[in-house]
Design a protein around this motif. Structure first.
Motif, mmCIF file in Angstrom:
data_model
loop_
_atom_site.group_PDB
_atom_site.id
_atom_site.type_symbol
_atom_site.label_atom_id
_atom_site.label_comp_id
_atom_site.label_asym_id
_atom_site.label_seq_id
_atom_site.Cartn_x
_atom_site.Cartn_y
_atom_site.Cartn_z
ATOM 1 N N VAL A 21 0.857 -1.167 -0.139
ATOM 2 C CA VAL A 21 -0.069 0.040 -0.088
ATOM 3 C C VAL A 21 0.926 1.298 0.036
ATOM 4 O O VAL A 21 0.452 2.284 -0.149
ATOM 5 C CB VAL A 21 -0.840 0.122 1.361
ATOM 6 C CG1 VAL A 21 -2.025 -0.967 1.156
ATOM 7 C CG2 VAL A 21 -0.246 -0.111 2.455
ATOM 8 N N ILE A 22 2.134 1.269 -0.171
ATOM 9 C CA ILE A 22 3.042 2.352 -0.127
ATOM 10 C C ILE A 22 3.328 2.767 -1.547
ATOM 11 O O ILE A 22 3.753 1.940 -2.316
ATOM 12 C CB ILE A 22 4.273 2.191 0.713
ATOM 13 C CG1 ILE A 22 4.126 1.836 2.085
ATOM 14 C CG2 ILE A 22 5.347 3.436 0.495
ATOM 15 C CD1 ILE A 22 3.246 2.851 2.860
ATOM 16 N N PRO A 23 2.914 4.030 -1.867
ATOM 17 C CA PRO A 23 3.057 4.433 -3.279
ATOM 18 C C PRO A 23 4.320 4.478 -3.695
ATOM 19 O O PRO A 23 5.319 4.606 -3.033
ATOM 20 C CB PRO A 23 2.371 5.869 -3.488
ATOM 21 C CG PRO A 23 1.431 5.921 -2.294
ATOM 22 C CD PRO A 23 2.039 4.830 -1.128
ATOM 23 N N GLY A 24 4.404 3.763 -4.912
ATOM 24 C CA GLY A 24 5.901 3.815 -5.576
ATOM 25 C C GLY A 24 6.715 2.387 -5.452
ATOM 26 O O GLY A 24 7.619 2.040 -6.414
ATOM 27 N N THR A 25 6.281 1.358 -4.733
ATOM 28 C CA THR A 25 6.659 0.047 -4.722
ATOM 29 C C THR A 25 6.216 -0.726 -5.757
ATOM 30 O O THR A 25 4.990 -0.527 -5.903
ATOM 31 C CB THR A 25 6.367 -0.527 -3.193
ATOM 32 O OG1 THR A 25 4.959 -0.828 -3.152
ATOM 33 C CG2 THR A 25 6.916 0.350 -2.101
ATOM 34 N N GLU A 26 6.869 -1.730 -5.896
ATOM 35 C CA GLU A 26 6.710 -2.713 -6.995
ATOM 36 C C GLU A 26 5.231 -3.315 -6.429
ATOM 37 O O GLU A 26 4.264 -3.624 -7.208
ATOM 38 C CB GLU A 26 7.633 -3.635 -7.146
ATOM 39 C CG GLU A 26 7.183 -4.884 -8.262
ATOM 40 C CD GLU A 26 8.397 -6.020 -8.317
ATOM 41 O OE1 GLU A 26 8.231 -6.927 -9.230
ATOM 42 O OE2 GLU A 26 9.508 -5.781 -7.764
ATOM 43 N N GLN A 27 5.049 -3.550 -5.197
ATOM 44 C CA GLN A 27 3.777 -4.663 -4.805
ATOM 45 C C GLN A 27 2.707 -3.286 -4.822
ATOM 46 O O GLN A 27 1.576 -4.013 -5.104
ATOM 47 C CB GLN A 27 3.977 -4.937 -3.335
ATOM 48 C CG GLN A 27 4.956 -6.179 -3.148
ATOM 49 C CD GLN A 27 4.050 -7.450 -4.128
ATOM 50 O OE1 GLN A 27 3.067 -7.776 -3.786
ATOM 51 N NE2 GLN A 27 5.036 -7.906 -4.923
ATOM 52 N N PHE A 31 -0.954 -4.350 -6.497
ATOM 53 C CA PHE A 31 -2.355 -4.126 -5.549
ATOM 54 C C PHE A 31 -3.159 -2.858 -6.090
ATOM 55 O O PHE A 31 -4.447 -2.757 -5.727
ATOM 56 C CB PHE A 31 -1.979 -4.130 -4.177
ATOM 57 C CG PHE A 31 -1.666 -5.540 -3.730
ATOM 58 C CD1 PHE A 31 -2.827 -6.276 -3.468
ATOM 59 C CD2 PHE A 31 -0.471 -6.044 -3.563
ATOM 60 C CE1 PHE A 31 -2.461 -7.742 -3.082
ATOM 61 C CE2 PHE A 31 -0.100 -7.169 -3.082
ATOM 62 C CZ PHE A 31 -1.241 -8.152 -3.108
ATOM 63 N N ARG A 32 -2.642 -2.020 -6.876
ATOM 64 C CA ARG A 32 -3.607 -0.858 -7.282
ATOM 65 C C ARG A 32 -4.542 -1.555 -7.935
ATOM 66 O O ARG A 32 -5.857 -1.181 -8.238
ATOM 67 C CB ARG A 32 -2.850 0.063 -8.067
ATOM 68 C CG ARG A 32 -1.825 0.909 -7.197
ATOM 69 C CD ARG A 32 -1.031 1.868 -8.407
ATOM 70 N NE ARG A 32 -1.908 2.917 -8.920
ATOM 71 C CZ ARG A 32 -1.441 3.823 -9.793
ATOM 72 N NH1 ARG A 32 -0.103 3.648 -10.344
ATOM 73 N NH2 ARG A 32 -2.084 4.897 -10.152
ATOM 74 N N ARG A 33 -4.151 -2.491 -9.135
ATOM 75 C CA ARG A 33 -4.996 -3.423 -10.046
ATOM 76 C C ARG A 33 -5.976 -4.062 -9.082
ATOM 77 O O ARG A 33 -7.394 -4.125 -9.617
ATOM 78 C CB ARG A 33 -4.289 -4.145 -10.724
ATOM 79 C CG ARG A 33 -3.415 -3.550 -11.813
ATOM 80 C CD ARG A 33 -3.033 -4.518 -12.789
ATOM 81 N NE ARG A 33 -2.028 -5.722 -12.316
ATOM 82 C CZ ARG A 33 -0.660 -5.446 -12.364
ATOM 83 N NH1 ARG A 33 0.043 -4.375 -12.501
ATOM 84 N NH2 ARG A 33 0.016 -6.328 -11.726
ATOM 85 N N LEU A 34 -5.756 -4.726 -7.958
ATOM 86 C CA LEU A 34 -6.808 -5.372 -7.363
ATOM 87 C C LEU A 34 -7.783 -4.521 -6.527
ATOM 88 O O LEU A 34 -9.014 -4.681 -6.402
ATOM 89 C CB LEU A 34 -6.034 -6.373 -6.286
ATOM 90 C CG LEU A 34 -5.677 -7.841 -6.891
ATOM 91 C CD1 LEU A 34 -4.440 -7.593 -7.743
ATOM 92 C CD2 LEU A 34 -5.113 -8.847 -5.508
ATOM 93 N N PHE A 35 -7.194 -3.276 -6.128
ATOM 94 C CA PHE A 35 -7.887 -2.473 -5.480
ATOM 95 C C PHE A 35 -8.991 -1.813 -6.373
ATOM 96 O O PHE A 35 -10.352 -1.614 -6.067
ATOM 97 C CB PHE A 35 -6.913 -1.192 -4.888
ATOM 98 C CG PHE A 35 -7.758 0.029 -4.188
ATOM 99 C CD1 PHE A 35 -8.911 -0.199 -3.679
ATOM 100 C CD2 PHE A 35 -7.037 1.180 -4.203
ATOM 101 C CE1 PHE A 35 -9.452 0.775 -2.703
ATOM 102 C CE2 PHE A 35 -7.649 2.261 -3.505
ATOM 103 C CZ PHE A 35 -8.896 1.916 -2.978
#
Length: 275
Positions: A21-27, A31-35
């Motif tokens: 959930v931290i902007p800029g990370t690969e994860q 998770f933006r897509r899942l969100f």
């Protein structure tokens, strides 16, 4: 019918740890897509249930996480920071119901990525003497405008919490909390279906009621004394313990604006390493 979605990220499908959930990370990119998929599933259900307009208020961190290019074409998105009512911006614009999507439990409670506004540093927030999550705070704000909470999604403990402040709301547990950084997660195909079904059914409860405007008291406890001292510089905010401040407000709108000021000032007082 015009419905608002307040979309947070910690309670989204699959999210379990900081990097998600931290902007800029690969994860975070993943998770933006899942969100966004959770939001779209909710919009589909709301529209199927009779909503003519759906406004999605980005409510997580930078408030620039959802992918507009992938957003459901029957929704509009309010994105970006510095909104007067923050997570609930738009609740005062004649909406007929609100969905608290991707929510989480509050500071001082068990739950995946549990916190209240500040990721750590705050150990508890109390609204009128009751330990309060962001969901409880935001539901009280919605009530001030006569807007019902229709649906809450997040982990199983978030759903349990919602039952105590929005008894009439539907809930969808997209994961089962194991610890603050671990959960048993359902796959997106399953959570999307469940969210859509619940949102469709929840529309039966849409419709404004009489506004409930009343005084409120908020108390905030921090993990360090200097944060409480910094917050107590704000007029009307009193230092009521070594690490605790409290303030009264004539309405929930005013209470949440004051709470926003308190968290910003406390956040600015945090130093590296020692906090």
């Amino acid at each position: 019918m015009r419905i608002m979605i307040s979309a947070d990220m910690e309670g989204a499908t699959g999210v379990t740890w900081t990097g998600d959930v931290i902007p800029g990370t690969e994860q975070w990119q993943r998770f933006r897509r899942l969100f966004t998929a959770d939001v779209n599933a909710c919009v589909s259900g709301l529209v199927a249930g009779g909503a003519q307009q759906v406004i999605v208020n980005e409510a997580h961190s930078s408030q620039r996480n959802l992918l507009l290019e992938d957003l459901h074409d029957q929704a509009r998105m309010l994105t970006g920071r510095h909104k007067p009512l923050s997570m609930m911006q738009g609740i005062d614009s004649d909406v007929d119901g609100v969905v608290l999507l991707g929510y989480h439990t509050g500071a001082g409670s068990r739950g995946v990525l549990a916190h209240t506004y500040m990721e750590n540093s705050i150990t508890g927030v109390w609204l009128d003497g009751v330990l309060a999550s962001e969901g409880r705070l935001n539901a009280a704000l919605a009530a001030e405008y006569g807007v019902p909470v229709l649906l809450v999604t997040g982990d199983d403990l978030t759903c349990e919490d919602a039952a105590s402040y929005a008894a009439g709301a539907r809930t969808v547990a997209v994961k089962e909390c194991v610890s603050r950084y671990a959960a048993v997660c359902l796959p997106p195909a399953v959570t999307s279906s469940q969210i859509t079904e619940a949102a469709t059914a929840a529309m039966a409860s849409a419709g404004r009621s009489d506004a409930v405007v009343a005084p409120h008291r908020i108390e905030v406890e921090f993990d360090a004394s200097h944060l409480a001292e910094a917050a107590a510089v704000v007029p009307t905010v009193d230092l009521i313990g070594v690490r605790r401040v409290g303030f009264d407000a004539v309405s929930m709108t005013e209470a949440m604006k004051a709470f926003k000021v308190v968290t910003h000032i406390a956040g600015a007082a945090i130093e590296d390493v020692y906090g």
